[in-house]
Scaffold this active site. Structure first.
Site, PDB file in Angstrom:
ATOM      1  N   GLU A   1       5.200   0.760 -15.617  1.00 15.17           N
ATOM      2  CA  GLU A   1       5.856   1.995 -15.174  1.00 15.17           C
ATOM      3  C   GLU A   1       7.186   2.203 -15.870  1.00 15.17           C
ATOM      4  O   GLU A   1       8.041   1.309 -15.910  1.00 15.17           O
ATOM      5  CB  GLU A   1       6.050   1.940 -13.643  1.00 15.17           C
ATOM      6  CG  GLU A   1       6.717   3.196 -13.088  1.00 15.17           C
ATOM      7  CD  GLU A   1       6.589   3.356 -11.581  1.00 15.17           C
ATOM      8  OE1 GLU A   1       5.895   2.553 -10.921  1.00 15.17           O
ATOM      9  OE2 GLU A   1       7.196   4.316 -11.062  1.00 15.17           O
TER      10      GLU A   1
ATOM     11  N   GLU B   1       3.841  -5.951  -7.207  1.00 17.62           N
ATOM     12  CA  GLU B   1       4.912  -5.697  -8.179  1.00 17.62           C
ATOM     13  C   GLU B   1       5.619  -6.996  -8.547  1.00 17.62           C
ATOM     14  O   GLU B   1       6.033  -7.744  -7.644  1.00 17.62           O
ATOM     15  CB  GLU B   1       5.942  -4.721  -7.588  1.00 17.62           C
ATOM     16  CG  GLU B   1       5.370  -3.343  -7.307  1.00 17.62           C
ATOM     17  CD  GLU B   1       6.417  -2.363  -6.779  1.00 17.62           C
ATOM     18  OE1 GLU B   1       7.617  -2.714  -6.729  1.00 17.62           O
ATOM     19  OE2 GLU B   1       6.014  -1.242  -6.425  1.00 17.62           O
TER      20      GLU B   1
ATOM     21  N   LYS C   1      -2.685  -4.512  -5.388  1.00 15.79           N
ATOM     22  CA  LYS C   1      -1.682  -4.432  -6.455  1.00 15.79           C
ATOM     23  C   LYS C   1      -0.363  -5.009  -5.950  1.00 15.79           C
ATOM     24  O   LYS C   1       0.023  -4.779  -4.808  1.00 15.79           O
ATOM     25  CB  LYS C   1      -1.484  -2.991  -6.919  1.00 15.79           C
ATOM     26  CG  LYS C   1      -0.400  -2.850  -8.001  1.00 15.79           C
ATOM     27  CD  LYS C   1      -0.442  -1.528  -8.721  1.00 15.79           C
ATOM     28  CE  LYS C   1       0.218  -0.388  -7.993  1.00 15.79           C
ATOM     29  NZ  LYS C   1       1.647  -0.591  -7.699  1.00 15.79           N
TER      30      LYS C   1
ATOM     31  N   ASP D   1       1.935   2.405  -2.440  1.00 13.67           N
ATOM     32  CA  ASP D   1       2.944   2.407  -1.372  1.00 13.67           C
ATOM     33  C   ASP D   1       3.888   3.602  -1.541  1.00 13.67           C
ATOM     34  O   ASP D   1       4.789   3.813  -0.728  1.00 13.67           O
ATOM     35  CB  ASP D   1       3.691   1.073  -1.271  1.00 13.67           C
ATOM     36  CG  ASP D   1       4.421   0.700  -2.545  1.00 13.67           C
ATOM     37  OD1 ASP D   1       4.319   1.440  -3.537  1.00 13.67           O
ATOM     38  OD2 ASP D   1       5.105  -0.349  -2.547  1.00 13.67           O
ATOM     39  N   SER D   2       3.623   4.424  -2.575  1.00 14.63           N
ATOM     40  CA  SER D   2       4.283   5.734  -2.670  1.00 14.63           C
ATOM     41  C   SER D   2       3.898   6.594  -1.475  1.00 14.63           C
ATOM     42  O   SER D   2       4.522   7.631  -1.225  1.00 14.63           O
ATOM     43  CB  SER D   2       3.902   6.436  -3.980  1.00 14.63           C
ATOM     44  OG  SER D   2       2.495   6.436  -4.154  1.00 14.63           O
TER      45      SER D   2
HETATM   46  O1  KIV Z   1       2.800   3.387  -5.330  1.00 12.32           O
HETATM   47  C1  KIV Z   1       2.396   3.997  -6.336  1.00 12.32           C
HETATM   48  O2  KIV Z   1       2.050   5.185  -6.283  1.00 12.32           O
HETATM   49  C2  KIV Z   1       2.351   3.272  -7.606  1.00 12.32           C
HETATM   50  C3  KIV Z   1       2.034   4.056  -8.838  1.00 12.32           C
HETATM   51  C4  KIV Z   1       3.163   4.913  -9.224  1.00 12.32           C
HETATM   52  C5  KIV Z   1       1.587   3.189  -9.947  1.00 12.32           C
HETATM   53  O3  KIV Z   1       2.589   2.117  -7.634  1.00 12.32           O
END
Ligand code: KIV
Length: 271
Positions: free
Chosen positions: A189, A122, A120, A51-52
């Site tokens: 992280e 969090e 994924k 989600d980056s």
């Molecule tokens: O969203 C992302 O890019 C991430 C990574 C930094 C692990 O969660």
């Protein structure tokens, strides 16, 4: 009639086996077909549609605004590119915290519509029921602990996490819970290297670090950061493996000059 497909693609079982074999796991983010094809060809084990994307693709300050539809759209392109790598899609903020039922519905939608291999999420103990329900529904889940950018408004910034004993103890406890709940892998992280190594030894699933030292089972970076495309972003943990911002600006500058002085296109470049 059975359809026989030769499967050379990574699976969650192969990723788990890599930990058993002591083989390091390489993961990078990807958000589009073209770059994901190159990253896949270069031998990456896992492609994370993080989600980056909210930051590096959409230009938002935080990861929070990106939507499920936007993540599915990006993930489809990455899935089409992946010949070898396992594709993981980040569940965006607000899509798995409200109820277990909604979390499973959204995760199933991501898997069905994008074709990714895993999702994924969090968080630790607080999202355990959602993780358990997803795993029971057949959705492979990667956990994410330490600096969890969707909680930036609670943390008040992107600083190092789990420096103090209480937070470090909770992180270790959370990692064990995620492992027992069936997560096939966990991202850690921006936490102290010694803690990341302790967690890695304490859980059976592979641990992938970012800013978490060298004692984890693998590493992940944001592709645009490690390629040096993201100007001005250089935290201590980041290594620039290329200087792409300079390359891109120089190529575009050459193109602009060639158009302006009418040297492009030349006779060979014309029909
Ligand atoms: O969203 C992302 O890019 C991430 C990574 C930094 C692990 O969660």
């Amino acid at each position: 009639m059975s359809v026989h497909v030769q499967n050379t693609r990574m699976t969650t079982a192969k990723i788990r086996q890599m930990k058993q074999n002591g083989e390091k796991i390489a993961m990078l983010t990807s958000y589009d077909f073209t770059l994901a094809s190159l990253v896949d060809e270069a031998g990456i084990d896992m492609l994370l549609v993080g989600d980056s994307a909210s930051n590096v693709v959409c230009g938002n300050q935080y990861t929070l605004p990106i939507t499920l539809d936007e993540m599915i759209f990006l993930t489809k392109g990455v899935v089409r590119a992946a010949q070898h790598a396992l594709v993981v899609c980040d569940m965006p903020f607000g899509t798995y915290q409200i109820s277990e039922e909604e979390a499973v519905r959204n995760a199933v939608r991501v898997m069905k519509e994008s074709g990714c291999d895993a999702v994924k999420l969090e968080g630790g103990e607080e999202i355990l029921p959602a993780i358990r329900h997803m795993v029971q529904a057949g959705v492979p889940v990667m956990g994410h602990l330490g600096l969890t950018p969707q909680s930036v408004n609670q943390f008040g910034g992107y600083g190092l996490r789990a420096k103090e004993n209480a937070e470090a103890d909770k992180l270790l406890h959370d990692a064990k819970l995620l492992d027992q709940a069936g997560c096939f892998s966990i991202v850690l992280e921006k936490i102290p290297a010694a803690l990341a190594e302790k967690v890695t030894k304490a859980v059976s699933c592979p641990v992938i670090g970012i800013g978490a030292g060298n004692g984890t089972d693998g590493q992940v970076l944001v592709l645009h950061d490690m390629l040096g495309l993201n100007q001005g972003f250089k935290p201590k943990f980041l290594r620039h493996f290329a200087k792409m911002a300079e390359e891109v600006k120089s190529a575009v500058g050459d193109y602009v000059n060639a158009v302006k002085d009418a040297s492009f296109p030349n006779a060979e470049e014309s029909y």
